[in-house]
Design a protein around this motif. Structure first.
Motif, PDB file in Angstrom:
ATOM      1  N   THR A   1       0.548  -0.736  -0.145  1.00 56.46           N
ATOM      2  CA  THR A   1      -0.389   0.184  -0.351  1.00 56.46           C
ATOM      3  C   THR A   1       0.698   1.145  -0.732  1.00 56.46           C
ATOM      4  OG1 THR A   1      -2.006   0.715   0.784  1.00 56.46           O
ATOM      5  CG2 THR A   1      -0.513   0.320   3.232  1.00 56.46           C
ATOM      6  N   ILE A   2       0.374   2.819   0.110  1.00 61.06           N
ATOM      7  CA  ILE A   2       1.033   4.048  -0.031  1.00 61.06           C
ATOM      8  C   ILE A   2       0.017   4.288   0.643  1.00 61.06           C
ATOM      9  CG2 ILE A   2       1.977   3.745  -2.226  1.00 61.06           C
ATOM     10  CD1 ILE A   2       0.221   5.568  -3.312  1.00 61.06           C
ATOM     11  N   GLU A   3       0.825   5.568   1.366  1.00 60.08           N
ATOM     12  CA  GLU A   3      -0.496   6.217   2.468  1.00 60.08           C
ATOM     13  C   GLU A   3      -1.308   6.685   1.836  1.00 60.08           C
ATOM     14  OE1 GLU A   3       1.228  10.389   4.656  1.00 60.08           O
ATOM     15  OE2 GLU A   3       2.768   8.571   4.608  1.00 60.08           O
ATOM     16  N   GLU A   4      -1.173   7.523   0.411  1.00 60.74           N
ATOM     17  CA  GLU A   4      -2.530   8.210  -0.263  1.00 60.74           C
ATOM     18  C   GLU A   4      -3.756   6.994  -0.598  1.00 60.74           C
ATOM     19  OE1 GLU A   4       0.779   8.429  -1.141  1.00 60.74           O
ATOM     20  OE2 GLU A   4       1.008  10.390  -0.649  1.00 60.74           O
ATOM     21  N   ASN A   5      -3.882   5.778  -0.033  1.00 57.23           N
ATOM     22  CA  ASN A   5      -4.993   4.487  -0.208  1.00 57.23           C
ATOM     23  C   ASN A   5      -5.441   4.687   0.599  1.00 57.23           C
ATOM     24  OD1 ASN A   5      -3.257   4.229  -2.698  1.00 57.23           O
ATOM     25  ND2 ASN A   5      -2.776   1.988  -2.082  1.00 57.23           N
ATOM     26  N   TYR A   6      -6.560   5.807   0.367  1.00 54.06           N
ATOM     27  CA  TYR A   6      -7.310   6.112   1.050  1.00 54.06           C
ATOM     28  C   TYR A   6      -8.647   6.440   0.654  1.00 54.06           C
ATOM     29  CZ  TYR A   6      -6.276  10.507   2.401  1.00 54.06           C
ATOM     30  OH  TYR A   6      -6.095  12.216   2.511  1.00 54.06           O
ATOM     31  N   TYR A   7      -9.836   6.058   1.684  1.00 53.96           N
ATOM     32  CA  TYR A   7     -11.692   6.941   0.812  1.00 53.96           C
ATOM     33  C   TYR A   7     -12.093   7.297   1.844  1.00 53.96           C
ATOM     34  CZ  TYR A   7     -11.329   4.661  -3.789  1.00 53.96           C
ATOM     35  OH  TYR A   7     -10.540   4.221  -5.512  1.00 53.96           O
ATOM     36  N   ASP A   8     -12.302   8.740   1.882  1.00 56.91           N
ATOM     37  CA  ASP A   8     -13.338   9.295   3.225  1.00 56.91           C
ATOM     38  C   ASP A   8     -14.863   8.979   2.606  1.00 56.91           C
ATOM     39  OD1 ASP A   8     -11.434   9.815   4.834  1.00 56.91           O
ATOM     40  OD2 ASP A   8     -11.093  12.165   4.022  1.00 56.91           O
ATOM     41  N   ILE A   9     -15.124   7.668   3.225  1.00 53.95           N
ATOM     42  CA  ILE A   9     -16.385   7.251   2.482  1.00 53.95           C
ATOM     43  C   ILE A   9     -17.652   7.867   3.502  1.00 53.95           C
ATOM     44  CG2 ILE A   9     -15.771   5.607   1.053  1.00 53.95           C
ATOM     45  CD1 ILE A   9     -16.207   4.006   3.063  1.00 53.95           C
ATOM     46  N   THR A  10     -17.476   8.470   4.324  1.00 54.21           N
ATOM     47  CA  THR A  10     -18.369   9.152   5.574  1.00 54.21           C
ATOM     48  C   THR A  10     -18.033   9.976   6.265  1.00 54.21           C
ATOM     49  OG1 THR A  10     -17.833   7.262   7.652  1.00 54.21           O
ATOM     50  CG2 THR A  10     -19.754   6.570   5.444  1.00 54.21           C
ATOM     51  N   LEU A  11     -19.064  11.290   6.529  1.00 53.97           N
ATOM     52  CA  LEU A  11     -18.900  12.284   7.368  1.00 53.97           C
ATOM     53  C   LEU A  11     -18.312  11.888   9.100  1.00 53.97           C
ATOM     54  CD1 LEU A  11     -22.112  14.760   6.841  1.00 53.97           C
ATOM     55  CD2 LEU A  11     -19.438  14.615   5.804  1.00 53.97           C
ATOM     56  N   PRO A  12     -17.349  12.614   9.828  1.00 52.48           N
ATOM     57  CA  PRO A  12     -16.985  12.311  11.019  1.00 52.48           C
ATOM     58  C   PRO A  12     -17.923  11.691  11.859  1.00 52.48           C
ATOM     59  CG  PRO A  12     -15.223  13.752  10.272  1.00 52.48           C
ATOM     60  CD  PRO A  12     -16.902  13.713   8.987  1.00 52.48           C
ATOM     61  N   SER A  13     -18.988  12.890  12.218  1.00 53.95           N
ATOM     62  CA  SER A  13     -20.061  12.251  12.493  1.00 53.95           C
ATOM     63  C   SER A  13     -20.258  10.715  12.180  1.00 53.95           C
ATOM     64  CB  SER A  13     -20.541  13.247  12.360  1.00 53.95           C
ATOM     65  OG  SER A  13     -21.661  13.231  11.015  1.00 53.95           O
ATOM     66  N   GLU A  14     -20.556  10.068  11.003  1.00 53.76           N
ATOM     67  CA  GLU A  14     -20.785   8.411  11.155  1.00 53.76           C
ATOM     68  C   GLU A  14     -19.934   7.537  10.737  1.00 53.76           C
ATOM     69  OE1 GLU A  14     -23.714   6.606   8.076  1.00 53.76           O
ATOM     70  OE2 GLU A  14     -23.506   8.588   7.330  1.00 53.76           O
ATOM     71  N   PRO A  15     -19.490   6.948  12.166  1.00 50.68           N
ATOM     72  CA  PRO A  15     -18.197   6.651  12.537  1.00 50.68           C
ATOM     73  C   PRO A  15     -18.062   5.473  11.495  1.00 50.68           C
ATOM     74  CG  PRO A  15     -18.912   6.963  14.240  1.00 50.68           C
ATOM     75  CD  PRO A  15     -19.200   7.604  13.227  1.00 50.68           C
ATOM     76  N   LEU A  16     -17.321   4.628  10.922  1.00 51.32           N
ATOM     77  CA  LEU A  16     -17.193   3.222  10.397  1.00 51.32           C
ATOM     78  C   LEU A  16     -17.299   2.190  11.645  1.00 51.32           C
ATOM     79  CD1 LEU A  16     -15.017   3.611   6.982  1.00 51.32           C
ATOM     80  CD2 LEU A  16     -17.178   3.843   7.299  1.00 51.32           C
ATOM     81  N   GLN A  17     -17.842   1.767  11.604  1.00 52.30           N
ATOM     82  CA  GLN A  17     -18.113   0.038  12.636  1.00 52.30           C
ATOM     83  C   GLN A  17     -17.088  -1.009  11.572  1.00 52.30           C
ATOM     84  OE1 GLN A  17     -18.629   0.931  15.389  1.00 52.30           O
ATOM     85  NE2 GLN A  17     -20.089   2.743  15.247  1.00 52.30           N
ATOM     86  N   ASN A  18     -17.199  -1.560  10.959  1.00 48.92           N
ATOM     87  CA  ASN A  18     -16.622  -3.003  10.675  1.00 48.92           C
ATOM     88  C   ASN A  18     -17.071  -3.493   9.217  1.00 48.92           C
ATOM     89  OD1 ASN A  18     -15.210  -5.533  11.181  1.00 48.92           O
ATOM     90  ND2 ASN A  18     -16.031  -5.842  13.273  1.00 48.92           N
ATOM     91  N   GLY A  19     -16.259  -3.884   8.906  1.00 53.25           N
ATOM     92  CA  GLY A  19     -16.360  -4.516   7.539  1.00 53.25           C
ATOM     93  C   GLY A  19     -15.441  -6.484   7.463  1.00 53.25           C
ATOM     94  N   LEU A  20     -16.297  -6.840   5.809  1.00 49.02           N
ATOM     95  CA  LEU A  20     -15.961  -7.472   5.538  1.00 49.02           C
ATOM     96  C   LEU A  20     -15.961  -8.156   3.803  1.00 49.02           C
ATOM     97  CD1 LEU A  20     -18.592  -9.787   4.950  1.00 49.02           C
ATOM     98  CD2 LEU A  20     -19.128  -9.203   7.481  1.00 49.02           C
ATOM     99  N   GLN A  21     -15.154  -9.244   3.940  1.00 53.34           N
ATOM    100  CA  GLN A  21     -15.433  -9.993   2.638  1.00 53.34           C
ATOM    101  C   GLN A  21     -16.520 -10.997   2.027  1.00 53.34           C
ATOM    102  OE1 GLN A  21     -13.272  -8.298   0.328  1.00 53.34           O
ATOM    103  NE2 GLN A  21     -13.641  -9.032  -1.284  1.00 53.34           N
ATOM    104  N   PHE A  22     -17.480 -10.737   1.708  1.00 47.96           N
ATOM    105  CA  PHE A  22     -18.559 -11.800   1.373  1.00 47.96           C
ATOM    106  C   PHE A  22     -17.939 -11.304  -0.288  1.00 47.96           C
ATOM    107  CE2 PHE A  22     -22.838 -12.434   1.095  1.00 47.96           C
ATOM    108  CZ  PHE A  22     -22.929 -13.012   2.163  1.00 47.96           C
ATOM    109  N   ASN A  23     -19.257 -12.516  -0.617  1.00 49.14           N
ATOM    110  CA  ASN A  23     -19.495 -13.454  -2.068  1.00 49.14           C
ATOM    111  C   ASN A  23     -18.954 -12.149  -3.062  1.00 49.14           C
ATOM    112  OD1 ASN A  23     -21.290 -14.736  -1.070  1.00 49.14           O
ATOM    113  ND2 ASN A  23     -23.097 -13.744  -1.420  1.00 49.14           N
ATOM    114  N   VAL A  24     -17.154 -12.349  -2.902  1.00 49.27           N
ATOM    115  CA  VAL A  24     -16.339 -11.396  -3.448  1.00 49.27           C
ATOM    116  C   VAL A  24     -16.723 -10.243  -3.785  1.00 49.27           C
ATOM    117  CG1 VAL A  24     -15.492 -11.572  -6.344  1.00 49.27           C
ATOM    118  CG2 VAL A  24     -17.129 -13.311  -5.594  1.00 49.27           C
ATOM    119  N   ARG A  25     -17.618  -9.223  -2.987  1.00 50.16           N
ATOM    120  CA  ARG A  25     -17.646  -8.313  -2.555  1.00 50.16           C
ATOM    121  C   ARG A  25     -16.769  -7.624  -1.096  1.00 50.16           C
ATOM    122  NH1 ARG A  25     -23.355  -6.999  -5.423  1.00 50.16           N
ATOM    123  NH2 ARG A  25     -22.738  -7.414  -7.826  1.00 50.16           N
TER     124      ARG A  25
END
Length: 188
Positions: A15-39
């Protein structure tokens, strides 16, 4: 930024330092994630988000908010077993999905027990309501073992409790959680 997701280079573990996306506002924190059915899926406190790979090397991923998706209340309220289901806990119940609109597993029988429409939840049929307040969120857990989905929590009465859902044939469409004896709940 609590709404930021980091990613590795496609087809690589680097990876590199710039590999990120801001997908929600800070008031809507990300909780968790998973890989499921190739997505990839990630849950924020308010939304369910699908991550998809693109063919653009400069912008290798895109995200889509799942229509009618629910957010995840606590980072430990996620389980992807048994396949093909994802189970997660939202601020108003426990849900199941295969990647689309989630289906409530708790509305029919446990709605009063769980927080809803500004209510914290109330003791129902002798079962203490889960404590969804502040630092108790870390004690809300979903797990799966031997055809049962378990919901472990500390109740408003400050005792540990476990609800279990038998995931036999048809349980998703007709299921309801039932209390388990305290001895069946064990946190390591």
């Amino acid at each position: 930024n609590p709404g930021r997701i980091y990613f590795s280079n496609p087809n690589s573990e680097t990876t590199i330092e710039e590999n990120y996306y801001d997908i929600t506002l800070p008031s809507e924190p990300l909780q968790n994630g998973l890989q499921f059915n190739v997505r990839g899926y990630v849950f924020s406190s308010e939304s369910m988000i699908q991550l998809l790979q693109t063919s653009n090397a400069d912008d290798p991923y895109r995200w889509e908010f799942v229509p009618n998706g629910k957010g995840m209340f606590s980072r430990w309220l996620l389980n992807r077993d048994p396949s093909p289901f994802m189970f997660f806990g939202s601020k108003d119940g426990i849900y199941v999905t295969t990647g689309g609109e989630p289906i409530s597993l708790t509305d029919d029988t446990l709605l009063p027990l769980l927080p809803n429409e500004g209510n914290l939840g109330v003791t129902t049929n002798g079962i203490s309501a889960p404590n969804y307040i502040g630092d108790q969120a870390a004690n809300l857990r979903l797990s799966y073992y031997d055809s049962y989905l378990y919901f472990d929590y500390i109740g408003l009465d400050e005792n540990r409790a476990t609800l279990a859902l038998a995931l036999d044939a048809g349980a998703i469409s007709r299921g309801s959680f039932a209390p388990m004896p305290l001895l069946s709940s064990c946190m390591f």
